[in-house]
Design an enzyme around this catalytic site. Structure first.
Site, PDB file in Angstrom:
ATOM      1  N   ASP A  52      86.215  63.580  37.780  1.00  0.00           N
ATOM      2  CA  ASP A  52      86.301  63.063  36.411  1.00  0.00           C
ATOM      3  C   ASP A  52      85.443  61.808  36.281  1.00  0.00           C
ATOM      4  OD1 ASP A  52      87.130  63.042  33.792  1.00  0.00           O
ATOM      5  OD2 ASP A  52      89.048  62.061  34.194  1.00  0.00           O
ATOM      6  N   GLY A  53      84.925  61.596  35.072  1.00  0.00           N
ATOM      7  CA  GLY A  53      84.202  60.353  34.805  1.00  0.00           C
ATOM      8  C   GLY A  53      82.702  60.515  34.599  1.00  0.00           C
ATOM      9  N   GLY A  96      81.252  61.490  31.919  1.00  0.00           N
ATOM     10  CA  GLY A  96      80.952  60.968  30.592  1.00  0.00           C
ATOM     11  C   GLY A  96      80.931  59.447  30.581  1.00  0.00           C
ATOM     12  N   ARG A  97      81.914  58.843  31.254  1.00  0.00           N
ATOM     13  CA  ARG A  97      81.953  57.372  31.311  1.00  0.00           C
ATOM     14  C   ARG A  97      80.762  56.829  32.098  1.00  0.00           C
ATOM     15  NH1 ARG A  97      88.184  57.503  32.709  1.00  0.00           N
ATOM     16  NH2 ARG A  97      87.650  59.714  32.670  1.00  0.00           N
ATOM     17  N   ARG A 136      75.562  62.367  27.730  1.00  0.00           N
ATOM     18  CA  ARG A 136      76.636  62.891  28.593  1.00  0.00           C
ATOM     19  C   ARG A 136      76.120  63.955  29.565  1.00  0.00           C
ATOM     20  NH1 ARG A 136      81.965  61.798  27.306  1.00  0.00           N
ATOM     21  NH2 ARG A 136      82.652  63.666  28.413  1.00  0.00           N
ATOM     22  N   HIS A 182      76.708  64.682  33.663  1.00  0.00           N
ATOM     23  CA  HIS A 182      77.112  65.919  34.347  1.00  0.00           C
ATOM     24  C   HIS A 182      76.097  66.302  35.425  1.00  0.00           C
ATOM     25  CE1 HIS A 182      80.519  66.345  31.788  1.00  0.00           C
ATOM     26  NE2 HIS A 182      79.820  66.590  30.690  1.00  0.00           N
ATOM     27  N   ASN A 220      88.517  72.386  28.327  1.00  0.00           N
ATOM     28  CA  ASN A 220      87.204  71.759  28.124  1.00  0.00           C
ATOM     29  C   ASN A 220      86.334  72.495  27.088  1.00  0.00           C
ATOM     30  OD1 ASN A 220      86.912  70.625  31.588  1.00  0.00           O
ATOM     31  ND2 ASN A 220      87.557  69.475  29.776  1.00  0.00           N
ATOM     32  N   ARG A 226      85.360  70.732  23.748  1.00  0.00           N
ATOM     33  CA  ARG A 226      84.289  69.725  23.603  1.00  0.00           C
ATOM     34  C   ARG A 226      83.183  70.252  22.685  1.00  0.00           C
ATOM     35  NH1 ARG A 226      83.940  66.573  29.367  1.00  0.00           N
ATOM     36  NH2 ARG A 226      86.200  66.345  29.613  1.00  0.00           N
ATOM     37  N   ARG A 281      91.643  62.182  42.527  1.00  0.00           N
ATOM     38  CA  ARG A 281      91.128  62.149  41.154  1.00  0.00           C
ATOM     39  C   ARG A 281      90.269  60.905  41.001  1.00  0.00           C
ATOM     40  NH1 ARG A 281      93.349  64.146  35.415  1.00  0.00           N
ATOM     41  NH2 ARG A 281      91.540  63.495  34.217  1.00  0.00           N
ATOM     42  N   ARG A 334      96.827  61.378  35.717  1.00  0.00           N
ATOM     43  CA  ARG A 334      97.420  62.648  35.271  1.00  0.00           C
ATOM     44  C   ARG A 334      96.749  63.810  35.992  1.00  0.00           C
ATOM     45  NH1 ARG A 334      95.169  60.630  30.274  1.00  0.00           N
ATOM     46  NH2 ARG A 334      93.009  61.309  30.099  1.00  0.00           N
TER      47      ARG A 334
END
Ligand code: IPE
Ligand code: IPE
Ligand code: MG
Length: 235
Positions: free
Chosen positions: A19-20, A22-23, A32, A36, A67, A70, A183, A189
């Protein structure tokens, strides 16, 4: 093996919620899709690192059943990445004795992606070093739903159902449960990943964004894992 891992036990099965991306892209002021792409490069490195460390199973969550919500632009960019990655993964897998397995419902993907997946699975099917399970269009609830349907179909005795029957009918059938769940990017989560299988997995969350998660960060996770006391409810 580097010195930091000397004497430590390596989990048999590591699962990762990557995860992350995008950030990471926002932080670097790039689209974005570029996040990826960077995430894909990181994944290549981590797959090789795990194989070399002697991990027997690595399961990575790359695209969830949620997903699809999106933007079509982002979903399209991810599909394009899969197309390239399926081909690249053949080389990585052959070089490192990795068998690739897909988990999730592939029926929703375009025929050319499904064909690429089939080729990847077939070409790597005799490899024995590490099993890399790649989770795409995967959701833990959807997997349980499909498992129940397949049990109804194949005549499993539902009135005497065992936990093993359920495990065996999941996409991960035949694989041990994850010992360590990682994660990245700090969210606390599960986001619908491996709901059944992580009953007793050790959970490690790092704030590091996925594209920045390399060998050193993997070692940090392994060191933290080795400090855990796994009791499985017993004493
Ligand atoms: C993970 O990165 C990759 C996928 C879920 C496809 P994200 O795209 O979720 O990155 P963030 O959470 O927006 O930073
Ligand atoms: C989980 O990440 C799914 C994958 C890593 C493939 P998300 O970014 O989609 O999850 P949420 O929205 O933060 O829960
Ligand atoms: Mg995310």
């Amino acid at each position: 093996m580097t010195d930091r891992l000397q004497g430590l036990s390596i989990p048999e099965h590591i699962a990762i919620i990557l995860d992350g991306n995008g950030r990471w892209a926002a932080k670097h002021n790039v689209p974005r899709a570029q996040g990826h792409r960077a995430g894909c490069e990181t994944l290549e490195g981590i797959v090789e690192d795990c194989a070399r460390l002697g991990v027997k199973y690595l399961t990575v969550y790359a695209f969830s059943t949620e997903n699809w919500k999106r933007s079509s632009e982002e979903v399209g960019a991810l599909m394009q990445l899969f197309r390239f990655y399926m081909v690249k993964l053949i080389d990585i897998a052959m070089k490192n004795d990795i068998r690739v397995k897909m988990i999730g419902d592939l029926s929703r993907f375009d025929p050319d992606i499904r064909a690429g997946v089939e080729k990847l699975i077939e070409k790597t099917s005799d490899n024995e070093g590490m099993t890399f399970a790649f989770a795409v269009n995967y959701g833990g609830r959807d997997e349980l739903r499909r498992a129940v349907m397949s049990m109804a179909q194949d005549g499993t005795d539902l009135m005497n159902l065992t936990e093993k029957d359920i495990s065996d009918h999941l996409d991960t059938g035949g694989m041990p449960d994850p010992d360590l769940l990682i994660r990245t990017s700090g969210e606390l989560r599960i986001s619908n990943f491996l709901l059944w299988q992580i009953a007793y997995s050790e959970i490690y969350v790092t704030d590091t964004l996925w594209p920045d998660f390399h060998r050193t960060e993997l070692e940090d996770a392994l060191i933290a894992y080795n400090r855990r006391s796994r009791r499985f409810g017993g004493r």
